[in-house]
Design an enzyme around this catalytic site. Structure first.
Site, PDB file in Angstrom:
ATOM      1  N   GLY A   1       2.308   1.856  -0.778  1.00 11.35           N
ATOM      2  CA  GLY A   1       1.925   1.131  -1.975  1.00 11.35           C
ATOM      3  C   GLY A   1       0.648   0.330  -1.843  1.00 11.35           C
TER       4      GLY A   1
ATOM      5  N   ALA B   1       7.774   5.322  -0.737  1.00 15.90           N
ATOM      6  CA  ALA B   1       9.047   5.982  -0.464  1.00 15.90           C
ATOM      7  C   ALA B   1      10.094   5.059   0.145  1.00 15.90           C
ATOM      8  CB  ALA B   1       8.825   7.188   0.449  1.00 15.90           C
TER       9      ALA B   1
ATOM     10  N   THR C   1      -5.374  14.070   7.710  1.00 15.17           N
ATOM     11  CA  THR C   1      -4.306  15.064   7.735  1.00 15.17           C
ATOM     12  C   THR C   1      -3.058  14.518   7.058  1.00 15.17           C
ATOM     13  OG1 THR C   1      -5.152  15.979   9.804  1.00 15.17           O
ATOM     14  CG2 THR C   1      -2.871  16.505   9.236  1.00 15.17           C
TER      15      THR C   1
ATOM     16  N   CYS D   1       6.227  -9.465   3.317  1.00 14.64           N
ATOM     17  CA  CYS D   1       4.890  -9.359   3.898  1.00 14.64           C
ATOM     18  C   CYS D   1       4.376 -10.701   4.409  1.00 14.64           C
ATOM     19  CB  CYS D   1       3.915  -8.781   2.870  1.00 14.64           C
ATOM     20  SG  CYS D   1       4.381  -7.140   2.316  1.00 14.64           S
TER      21      CYS D   1
END
Length: 375
Positions: free
Chosen positions: A71, A198, A235, A327
């Site tokens: 996010g 996710a 990647t 956080c």
């Protein structure tokens, strides 16, 4: 000792079905998606199938979905790429935003790239929509979250979207806390940027996505290779993408059932807290089941000399909770959201957050543990 996890706004456990879907992409189907040989083509195919699955769930085109590391990257991409590519020079946001947005817009303002207006709000965290309307200009970027990660308040993103379209402004919403928990239909919601991470809905950490409205042609935020149709170098996290798509699919399949169950959990905790703890109250609109996300309850505890140690004391009893945004944990800085809504600093604040795996027994144990600590 009983172990109770009530910090699901910070992260959720990966579901067994998601893990099982991911495992083959660590050891069997492991090719680099950018390689043209069969191993690479195989992983490229599953990435695109996952992209389509997410797009179908959200009612949009796969061409508008880009995978990110989560996010925070998605928020930064929406904000910074809007400034560099769409000519945004003015932003409208709020002091209640997650730091992924708030720190980013403040930095852009500090370095002179934008002018920033922060919208007024009540002491319950309700945004002043008229102030937002007055502050929004043609070409502005409005960045307002869907659900607050600390106090759970739901913002009316449909109304904000309508204001943005009336004014000719862009609209970005941080939907990390609501993705998978409420339906987002991009056929009905006219928006420019929307995001998901996710690990907030039982998927893996380190993978997320951003929806970018096809009308907006933006430059990459991360440069490098030609991955993500030249929009995000690096990647791809193949196993993570598989897990993200599977987790969102499961969340949508079971959304109504899960919401009803989690609401019953939240309602029970509210009732037990009121019954067992004198003087308890709730921060923001988190007590209101209609105006807050069903997964968050922010509790205000009566003043006590022991409040500074409350989270640690609960942890010793096996109850994992948060005092604000995860956080900021591990720092001496208090919650910027609680400060912004003028929460009494002498009272303790605990964020309980729930998932489909939370049980009634765990809620009762947590409330009883809290009561014991406050006695």
């Amino acid at each position: 000792m009983k172990k109770v996890y009530l910090d699901n706004s910070a992260t959720t456990p990966v579901s067994k079905e998601v893990l099982e879907a991911m495992i083959p992409y660590f050891t069997e189907t492991f090719g680099n998606p950018s390689s043209i040989h069969s191993h690479g083509r195989e992983t490229r195919s599953v990435i695109e199938k996952s992209r389509k699955k997410i797009a179908d769930l959200l009612g949009t085109s796969p061409a508008e979905i880009f995978f990110t590391s989560g996010g925070t990257e998605a928020d930064n991409m929406a904000i910074i790429s809007s400034i560099s590519s769409l000519g945004v020079k003015h932003m409208v946001s709020s002091t209640l935003e997650h730091h992924a947005v708030l720190h980013t817009v403040e930095h852009q303002a500090k370095t002179g790239k934008i002018n920033l207006d922060l919208i007024r709000h009540s002491d319950l965290g309700e945004l002043d929509i008229e102030h937002l309307r007055q502050s929004t200009q043609k070409g502005s970027l409005v960045s307002i979250m869907h659900a607050n990660n600390e106090i759970g308040n739901l913002n009316d993103i449909n109304t904000i979207s309508e204001i943005c379209r009336e004014k000719g402004a862009f609209f970005h919403t941080d939907t990390v806390q609501t993705m998978g928990k409420v339906k987002h239909n991009l056929q009905e919601l006219d928006i420019d940027f929307l995001i998901g991470s996710a690990h907030k809905f039982h998927g893996p950490k380190g993978i997320g996505f951003i929806y970018v409205n096809a009308n907006n042609k933006i430059d990459p935020f991360i440069h490098g290779g030609a991955q993500e149709r030249n929009m995000r170098g690096g990647t791809e996290n193949v196993a993570g993408i598989i897990g993200l798509a599977k987790a969102l699919e499961l969340a949508y399949e079971n959304q109504d059932t899960d919401k009803k169950y989690i609401e019953s959990i939240k309602r029970s905790m509210i009732e037990q807290l009121k019954e067992k703890i004198e003087g308890v109250s709730f921060n923001g609109l988190s007590e209101d089941l209609e105006k807050s996300i069903h997964t968050v309850l922010n509790v205000s505890i009566p003043e006590s000399s022991d409040n500074d140690m409350l989270l640690f004391s609960l942890d010793i009893k096996g109850v994992s909770v948060s005092g604000g945004s995860a956080c900021s944990s591990g720092t001496s800085i208090g919650s910027h959201v609680l400060e912004a809504i003028n929460s009494d600093p002498r009272r303790g604040a605990i964020r309980f957050s729930f998932s489909k795996y939370t049980t009634m027994e765990e809620v009762t144990y947590a409330v009883d543990s809290l009561k014991e600590l406050l006695s």
